[in-house]
Design a protein around this motif. Structure first.
Motif, short mmCIF file in Angstrom:
data_model
loop_
_atom_site.label_atom_id
_atom_site.label_comp_id
_atom_site.label_asym_id
_atom_site.label_seq_id
_atom_site.Cartn_x
_atom_site.Cartn_y
_atom_site.Cartn_z
N ALA A 1 0.81 -1.22 0.00
CA ALA A 1 0.00 0.00 0.00
C ALA A 1 0.85 1.27 0.00
CB ALA A 1 -0.94 0.00 1.20
N PHE A 2 2.01 1.22 0.63
CA PHE A 2 2.84 2.44 0.71
C PHE A 2 4.23 2.27 0.11
CE2 PHE A 2 5.88 5.25 2.83
CZ PHE A 2 5.33 6.48 2.50
N HIS A 3 4.98 1.27 0.61
CA HIS A 3 6.38 1.20 0.18
C HIS A 3 6.51 0.92 -1.32
CE1 HIS A 3 10.66 0.95 0.53
NE2 HIS A 3 10.66 -0.28 0.04
N SER A 4 5.58 0.16 -1.88
CA SER A 4 5.66 -0.11 -3.32
C SER A 4 5.56 1.19 -4.12
CB SER A 4 4.54 -1.07 -3.75
OG SER A 4 3.27 -0.47 -3.56
N CYS A 5 4.75 2.13 -3.63
CA CYS A 5 4.59 3.41 -4.34
C CYS A 5 5.85 4.26 -4.25
CB CYS A 5 3.40 4.18 -3.77
SG CYS A 5 1.81 3.35 -3.92
N ILE A 6 6.35 4.42 -3.02
CA ILE A 6 7.50 5.30 -2.86
C ILE A 6 8.77 4.67 -3.42
CG2 ILE A 6 8.12 4.53 -0.52
CD1 ILE A 6 8.73 7.50 0.11
N SER A 7 8.86 3.34 -3.38
CA SER A 7 10.04 2.68 -3.94
C SER A 7 10.05 2.78 -5.46
CB SER A 7 10.12 1.21 -3.50
OG SER A 7 9.06 0.45 -4.05
#
Length: 323
Positions: free
Chosen positions: A75-81
């Motif tokens: 939900a979060f780290h995939s986006c920012i990474s």
């Protein structure tokens, strides 16, 4: 599982890529575009902030229940990474410190690479320059799928599987298509990344390490932002090998969606690509373009005439030189 697509090979052409000629023509008409060819120093502070935010999240997830570790990883780290991989892309074009300080950009690329977990920034730079100089070049451009990918991933189910496995194929293509001797900077990149990963495990634990690694992989697979992998160069319309996307996800991806503009002027930082498009709007407004990367992913899977073979390839003329 869908029907087998009719395409059995790439779209071979015997013309040069369109970007160099268009760049010359645009500069002749709009010389003011040269004012955009300068470093984007804001990129430095954005990347530093992104790394800091990721470090904070590594700390916050270390004691969570495993189900929440997995949830926030996607939900979060995939986006920012994934956003960080495109920051690395910007840095590979020397956008952070300018062409006069190439080594500064390489070190900064390693720094931006840290929260992704996998060492790749230096290797990406080497192969990405080939992608620009020899777009679609047989045996050179590793952005082009292998023959196996085109042959095997030819049904709807297999194409979906191919999208899920994109990180794997991007990792192994250079080894099978265009292997290069390992450079000193690549070794340093691996060592620095290994030390960082060990530190994350030592100080935060296995949950934080898995959160980091899994999020990076998921962000490059079935993910809305991953639509840019397909949108950039897969030939949905015959005769067009590069496409731009002008939707809101450009805000998270350093305007990588402005892909015709980027290939025409790779030394213009992503921050300035919308301005470039306005300056030379007569060249870009009528080109095929996208408004949704999610729809691109859906159409790629469901359209039986599209597959990994839907790429323009060309035989190279003369010798290809390594930097």
């Amino acid at each position: 599982m869908g029907n087998v697509v009719a395409r059995e090979d790439f779209e071979w052409v015997y013309t040069d890529q369109p970007h160099a000629a268009r760049r010359t023509e645009i500069l002749r008409k709009h010389p003011e575009i040269k004012t955009l060819m300068k470093p984007d120093y804001n990129l430095i502070w954005i990347v530093v902030l992104m790394v800091f935010v990721q470090l904070v999240t590594f700390y916050l997830v270390k004691d969570l229940n495993w189900k929440w570790v997995l949830f926030w990883s996607y939900a979060f780290h995939s986006c920012i990474s994934h956003s960080m991989t495109l920051a690395v892309h910007e840095i590979s074009h020397n956008s952070a410190f300018g062409n006069a300080k190439p080594l500064w950009n390489r070190w900064f690329g390693m720094f931006a690479n840290l929260p992704l977990g996998f060492p790749y920034s230096v290797s990406f730079k080497r192969y990405h320059m080939d992608h620009h100089r020899y777009l679609g070049g047989d045996g050179i451009d590793v952005d082009i799928p292998t023959n196996f990918e085109g042959w095997f991933f030819c049904t709807r189910f297999r194409k979906l599987l191919w999208i899920i496995l994109q990180p794997l194929f991007y990792a192994i293509r250079p080894l099978s298509i265009n292997p290069k001797p390992i450079s000193r900077l690549e070794i340093i990149n691996v060592l620095v990344q290994a030390l960082f990963d060990v530190a994350i495990y030592y100080y935060f634990g296995v949950k934080s390490l898995l959160y980091m690694l899994l999020g990076s992989v998921l962000g490059l697979g079935v993910h809305p932002i991953s639509g840019h992998f397909i949108a950039e160069h897969y030939m949905f319309l015959k005769g067009y090998e590069t496409y731009s996307y002008y939707g809101p996800l450009n805000m998270l991806t350093f305007n990588v969606g402005y892909h015709n503009e980027h290939h025409d002027f790779p030394n213009v930082p992503g921050k300035h690509l919308p301005v470039l498009k306005e300056m030379a709007s007569e060249y870009y407004d009528n080109l095929p373009q996208y408004k949704s990367w999610i729809k691109v992913l859906y159409d790629f899977v469901m359209d039986d005439t599209i597959s990994p073979y839907s790429r323009v390839k060309r035989h190279l003329k003369g010798e290809v030189k390594e930097d």
